[in-house]
Design an enzyme around this catalytic site. Sequence first.
Site, PDB file in Angstrom:
ATOM      1  CB  THR A 186     120.917 -66.084  76.196  1.00 40.64           C
ATOM      2  OG1 THR A 186     121.698 -65.995  77.518  1.00 40.64           O
ATOM      3  CG2 THR A 186     120.121 -65.069  75.876  1.00 40.64           C
ATOM      4  CD  GLU A 331     119.545 -61.511  74.786  1.00 35.84           C
ATOM      5  OE1 GLU A 331     119.228 -62.004  73.481  1.00 35.84           O
ATOM      6  OE2 GLU A 331     120.502 -61.606  75.282  1.00 35.84           O
ATOM      7  CE  LYS A 439     137.610 -53.978  68.692  1.00 36.53           C
ATOM      8  NZ  LYS A 439     137.126 -54.214  69.962  1.00 36.53           N
ATOM      9  CD1 TRP A 444     138.112 -52.639  64.734  1.00 38.12           C
ATOM     10  CD2 TRP A 444     135.558 -52.552  64.648  1.00 38.12           C
ATOM     11  NE1 TRP A 444     137.415 -52.084  65.842  1.00 38.12           N
ATOM     12  CE2 TRP A 444     135.961 -51.964  65.742  1.00 38.12           C
ATOM     13  CE3 TRP A 444     134.137 -52.775  64.560  1.00 38.12           C
ATOM     14  CZ2 TRP A 444     134.956 -51.600  66.890  1.00 38.12           C
ATOM     15  CZ3 TRP A 444     133.326 -52.448  65.266  1.00 38.12           C
ATOM     16  CH2 TRP A 444     133.755 -51.738  66.788  1.00 38.12           C
TER      17      TRP A 444
HETATM   18  P1  ADP Z   1     122.398 -66.625  72.230  1.00 35.23           P
HETATM   19  O1  ADP Z   1     122.043 -65.487  72.671  1.00 35.23           O
HETATM   20  O2  ADP Z   1     121.766 -67.999  73.105  1.00 35.23           O
HETATM   21  O3  ADP Z   1     123.695 -67.096  71.574  1.00 35.23           O
HETATM   22  P2  ADP Z   1     120.589 -66.133  70.202  1.00 35.23           P
HETATM   23  O4  ADP Z   1     120.050 -67.058  69.070  1.00 35.23           O
HETATM   24  O5  ADP Z   1     119.906 -65.170  70.894  1.00 35.23           O
HETATM   25  O6  ADP Z   1     121.349 -66.993  71.080  1.00 35.23           O
HETATM   26  O7  ADP Z   1     121.800 -65.350  69.488  1.00 35.23           O
HETATM   27  C1  ADP Z   1     121.747 -64.238  68.801  1.00 35.23           C
HETATM   28  C2  ADP Z   1     122.901 -63.945  67.966  1.00 35.23           C
HETATM   29  O8  ADP Z   1     123.015 -64.685  66.875  1.00 35.23           O
HETATM   30  C3  ADP Z   1     122.785 -62.544  67.558  1.00 35.23           C
HETATM   31  O9  ADP Z   1     122.960 -61.360  68.472  1.00 35.23           O
HETATM   32  C4  ADP Z   1     123.812 -62.600  66.365  1.00 35.23           C
HETATM   33  O10 ADP Z   1     125.148 -62.270  66.781  1.00 35.23           O
HETATM   34  C5  ADP Z   1     123.727 -63.875  65.909  1.00 35.23           C
HETATM   35  N1  ADP Z   1     122.740 -63.868  64.867  1.00 35.23           N
HETATM   36  C6  ADP Z   1     121.371 -64.491  64.690  1.00 35.23           C
HETATM   37  N2  ADP Z   1     121.092 -64.263  63.503  1.00 35.23           N
HETATM   38  C7  ADP Z   1     122.491 -64.102  62.524  1.00 35.23           C
HETATM   39  C8  ADP Z   1     122.448 -64.004  61.228  1.00 35.23           C
HETATM   40  N3  ADP Z   1     121.514 -63.983  60.309  1.00 35.23           N
HETATM   41  N4  ADP Z   1     123.514 -63.446  60.821  1.00 35.23           N
HETATM   42  C9  ADP Z   1     124.709 -63.175  61.754  1.00 35.23           C
HETATM   43  N5  ADP Z   1     124.527 -63.477  63.069  1.00 35.23           N
HETATM   44  C10 ADP Z   1     123.385 -63.864  63.731  1.00 35.23           C
END
Ligand code: ADP
Length: 542
Positions: A186, A331, A439, A444
Amino acid sequence: MLGLMQDRPLLIQQLIEHAALNHGDTEIVSRTVEGPIHRYTYKEARDRSRKVAEALLALGVKPGDRIGTLAWNGYRHFELYYGISGMGAVCHTINPRLFPEQIVYIVNHAEDQILFVDINLLPLVEKLQSQFKTVRHIVAMTDRAHVPADVKIPNLLVYEDLIADKPGTYDWPEFDENTASSLCYTSGTTGNPKGVLYSHRSTVLHAYGAALPDTLGLSARSVVLPVVPMFHVNAWGLPYTAAMVGAKIVFPGVALDGASLYELFEKEKVVFTAGVPTVWLALIQYMQANKLKLSTVRYAVIGGSAAPPAMIETFDKEYGVEVLHAWGMSEMSPLGTVNHPKEKHAALPAAEQLAVRLKQGRPPYGVDMKIVDDSGKELPRDGKAFGDLLVRGPWITSGYFKGEGGDVLRDGWFPTGDVATLDPDGYMQITDRSKDVIKSGGEWISSIDLENAAMAHPGVAEAAVIGVAHPKWDERPLLIVQKKPDAQLDKAALIEFLSGKVAKWWLPDDVQFVEAIPHTATGKILKTRLREDFKGYKLPTA
Ligand code: ADP
């Protein structure tokens, strides 16, 4: 009593064999890093993947060894996906856009034995090679003629030389389907990157889930162009799903600018594409500036960050492209949800339809989701209550590589770090990353909602909202905006524009204009940087 069905393991190499046997003449087209367009078929891809496996064996690679790739979306990278995993080793895709020290950390942490590198990334590897502790060989992903003359990597191997004398008759081994197949770190906006280790079983099941009509809905008639890089959660699984269904693949290489993508979409009659919002911003700007239309693209998956409503509408109204808003994470292999409307939504007024489309979508079978409050109590699926989103399923991680981060599961559920609502129709909507939520006075405020509202202004190229310390309210929202070139826009006009679109107490306390909004290596708004840039900044209301 046990059932009496065959216990055939689910293995990645079966996908490419299946594609070669049943879709042998379907094309895989690549814009190469060397320049020209390369085209061949699934059958040739299968033969060359076998040769890759034979070459790895000849280099002494053992099952379980990690083999790194630093490469763009192209046919050789595709062959490595199958050749490496198929012989029992682990394909470790590395994001070349990470900071150099993160790349060094990842290669050493994974203990990569061999690195396969696209030629335009060789200078990067040249600089870092002395810090790699376990790498035995570096392979340039090209032929002898295209190895840059000035590259200073001792004993550099050449991909085409390695496979040239191999028979391509390799008989893939059969092993436990839970064997590790690939590894992806990640991007880790905080702390060190953590490795997610996929298995053959998780990858094949994810491909099944991804292929379903209400997920990506791919078939042998699809022409798929993954803009999302193969180093970003395995290009969202597309190289596996496409092989599973026999879809034609078009790999864009390193050229992800609007003009290059547009040309490939048109020439290769692409129907289906996928990528993060930033690439679509660039493509739309290019098409608008040059008054171009898309003639074949029908679906664009947008994920990785929230798809701004203005983008969904522009794709739909101006280009006839249906946006499939998707959510997932490294993940989760990564697909968690994809947004397709249900029959009953067709009768809704346009504004309500858009509200449904803005949600991140429904999970396919295989992804269980629930939302909980701070005490872990499950919250109602009423589309209103929001809480920490937890997930579980056969393509969701149980923990990070080498136990980093310790025991991450909560009663068997993986906490996503996202805050979301769930509704009775199964749709999930992200309101924020838990660390980005603002917050204010015990309540929120969703930074995503505010960003979406601001991005609907025609003068806004990109918007980000962060929480800034406030003596009375703890935190209040600050809106940071990158204007479109030549846009006339000031704070008062923007606040006026937002009024009525969000609750009054959500209105940002201030607006700051910046040259460019910073992004992470996977295209997300880099909020940690923005928070740092605005550290010590005082809101006018404070
Ligand atoms: P990294 O973990 O390396 O930042 P990831 O691609 O695994 O990269 O990121 C996952 C995160 O990206 C999610 O937990 C979420 O917060 C955000 N995310 C992914 N797709 C969306 C979406 N369609 N809308 C909002 N947030 C998103």
